[in-house]
Enzyme design. Structure first.
Site, mmCIF file in Angstrom:
data_model
loop_
_atom_site.group_PDB
_atom_site.id
_atom_site.type_symbol
_atom_site.label_atom_id
_atom_site.label_comp_id
_atom_site.label_asym_id
_atom_site.label_seq_id
_atom_site.Cartn_x
_atom_site.Cartn_y
_atom_site.Cartn_z
ATOM 1 N N LYS A 78 38.136 32.186 40.620
ATOM 2 C CA LYS A 78 37.813 33.218 39.633
ATOM 3 C C LYS A 78 38.013 32.664 38.228
ATOM 4 C CE LYS A 78 39.105 38.022 38.492
ATOM 5 N NZ LYS A 78 40.028 39.123 38.853
ATOM 6 N N SER A 153 38.240 43.382 39.443
ATOM 7 C CA SER A 153 37.565 42.438 38.578
ATOM 8 C C SER A 153 37.104 41.163 39.282
ATOM 9 C CB SER A 153 38.475 42.068 37.404
ATOM 10 O OG SER A 153 39.657 41.430 37.840
ATOM 11 N N SER A 177 42.236 44.343 41.683
ATOM 12 C CA SER A 177 41.079 43.495 41.413
ATOM 13 C C SER A 177 40.634 42.596 42.558
ATOM 14 C CB SER A 177 41.340 42.639 40.168
ATOM 15 O OG SER A 177 41.289 43.429 39.014
#
Length: 463
Positions: A78, A153, A177
């Site tokens: 990420k 996220s 997330s």
């Protein structure tokens, strides 16, 4: 079976036999990424570096000297986590475009075991919300329905897991997330106990932020967690104990476990009837497998006020930190940054300290129950580009439409989202499993039992 459908165990077995090579697997992933660009899962990809790492892995397998159990496995990171040679943009135009000077601890552990880093995945700016659009990368789309968000996220990571764009995907979870996008896309996402996975540099969200795996299969997540849990002296809050073999006992089942089913956490949560029915089916399946299931609500009623007092001021500080470039940031982030300025340092400290009472209350809850079962989300994936459901039923404050996830960031417990079917609109549903601190293995083995009872179909875009 295509390469994209293989588990890590399948892939490694084929490497060992010599009927598939890491280079072939990496080329397959790169081709799939190119074919699925419309979903916008990735920020930078370094195909040359990935193929170079894959070639080195191929040579190790040829010599029968693999570095570890994930040598040659395509992996993504990420884009708010340091990976040497890649910038860490965090979905923000105001971020530093210079490459990171070192790997974060989890990325370092992955490389040490031979993982092939493919690239970095998209997120909303600074991970501020549970959807996946940003000023830097635009809109990321859900393969089940491109007009919906994959969640956030860690949205890009969830898409990569779903579509076989690698097998192991490293995400972060400060309030849901990993779990929100796992629920919205039908993959497995886990937030380990705080400190189990070392982090560096520290997150602006401090004690709320965890790093964890997103994968198509629970067994792959268990393997990945075993690797990334290795100690790292740079994180002063991390455990210094050796990594655990989370694959051991993964199939132990749930017989005799005491499970609390809470469909609304004792609050007036508006829950999609399809999701309620699906999670009840999960409870029934666990009971049929020998678990002792009863309905009971955890003591998390004060969580919304606490998360706002700890989340919004951080966004205010991030917005202030860029000075004159503030107007380049996501308007939604700036809106909660403005709300964050209403909180004093005393408010933040009070919420920070109140976590101790919540933690103690949950410890007492887990003296009675081994596990808590809830929906992961009260809704299925929302329309792309929005900050909340289109009908306005939850407002545009993500805290209202993700009530099941953030309480367990406040308590730092292990929690995971496991896919358990599709709603009537054809979008995935996730069930959340929560356990007492340090009971990560229990979360994984229960998730494995659910996974076996509720196999997920591939999305229309899998191909």
């Amino acid at each position: 079976m295509s390469i994209a459908e293989l588990t890590c165990a399948d892939l490694i077995a084929r490497y060992r036999r010599g009927d598939l090579s890491p280079v072939e697997a990496t080329r397959d992933v790169l081709a799939r990424i190119a074919a699925t660009e419309r979903f916008n899962a990735f920020m930078p990809i370094d195909a040359e570096a990935a193929l170079k790492a894959a070639a080195a892995s191929e040579e190790r397998w040829r010599r029968r000297t693999p570095l570890g159990p994930i040598d040659g496995v395509p992996t993504t990171i990420k884009d708010n986590i340091w990976a040497k040679g890649y910038p860490t943009r965090r979905g923000s135009r105001t971020s530093d475009p210079a490459p990171a000077i070192a790997d974060s601890p989890a990325v370092a552990r992955l490389r040490e075991q031979g993982a092939v880093i493919i690239g970095k995945t998209c997120l909303p700016e600074h991970g501020w919300i549970g959807v996946c659009h940003s000023p830097l990368t635009g809109i990321t789309r859900n393969p089940w329905n491109p007009e919906t968000t994959p969640g956030g996220s860690s949205g890009g990571a969830a898409i990569a897991a779903l579509l076989g764009l690698g097998l192991l995907h490293l995400g972060t979870d400060g309030a849901g997330s990993c779990r929100i996008p796992a629920a919205f896309t039908g993959v497995f996402g886990m937030k380990p106990t705080y400190g189990r996975v070392p982090t560096y540099p520290p997150s602006a969200l401090n004690v709320l932020a965890h790093q964890g795996p997103l994968t198509r299969r629970v067994a792959d997540a268990a393997l990945m967690l075993s690797v990334i849990s290795g100690p790292d002296e740079r994180d002063m809050t991390a455990w210094n104990s050796p990594a655990t073999d989370f694959a051991a006992g993964l199939d132990r089942g749930v017989r005799g476990l005491r499970v609390a089913l809470s469909l609304r956490l004792g609050q007036p949560i508006k829950l999609d009837p399809d999701i309620e029915a699906a999670v009840r089916k999960v409870a029934t399946a666990l009971a049929e497998q020998g678990a002792i299931v009863e309905e009971a609500d955890p003591p998390v009623g004060r969580s919304p006020d606490m998360i706002r007092a700890m989340w919004w001021p951080v966004m205010a500080a991030l917005a202030d930190s860029v000075g004159a470039r503030r107007n380049e940031m996501d308007p939604g982030l700036l809106a909660i940054a403005d709300k964050g300025k209403r909180f004093t340092a005393g408010d933040y400290i009070a919420a920070y300290n109140a976590r101790t009472d919540l933690y103690a209350a949950m410890l007492a809850f887990h003296e009675r129950y081994d596990l808590l079962l809830t929906p992961t989300m009260p809704i299925t994936a929302i329309k792309v580009g929005l900050n909340g459901p289109e009908d306005g039923s939850f407002g545009d404050d993500w805290i209202n439409w993700s009530p099941y996830t953030y309480p367990f960031n406040l308590t730092q417990q292990p929690a995971a989202s496991v896919p358990c079917g599709l709603a009537g609109n054809g979008l995935p549903i996730g069930a959340q499993i929560v356990a007492a601190p340090r009971q990560d293995a229990l979360v994984l083995s229960t998730a494995r039992a659910i996974e076996r009872a509720f196999p997920m179909p591939a999305p229309p875009a899998f191909g």
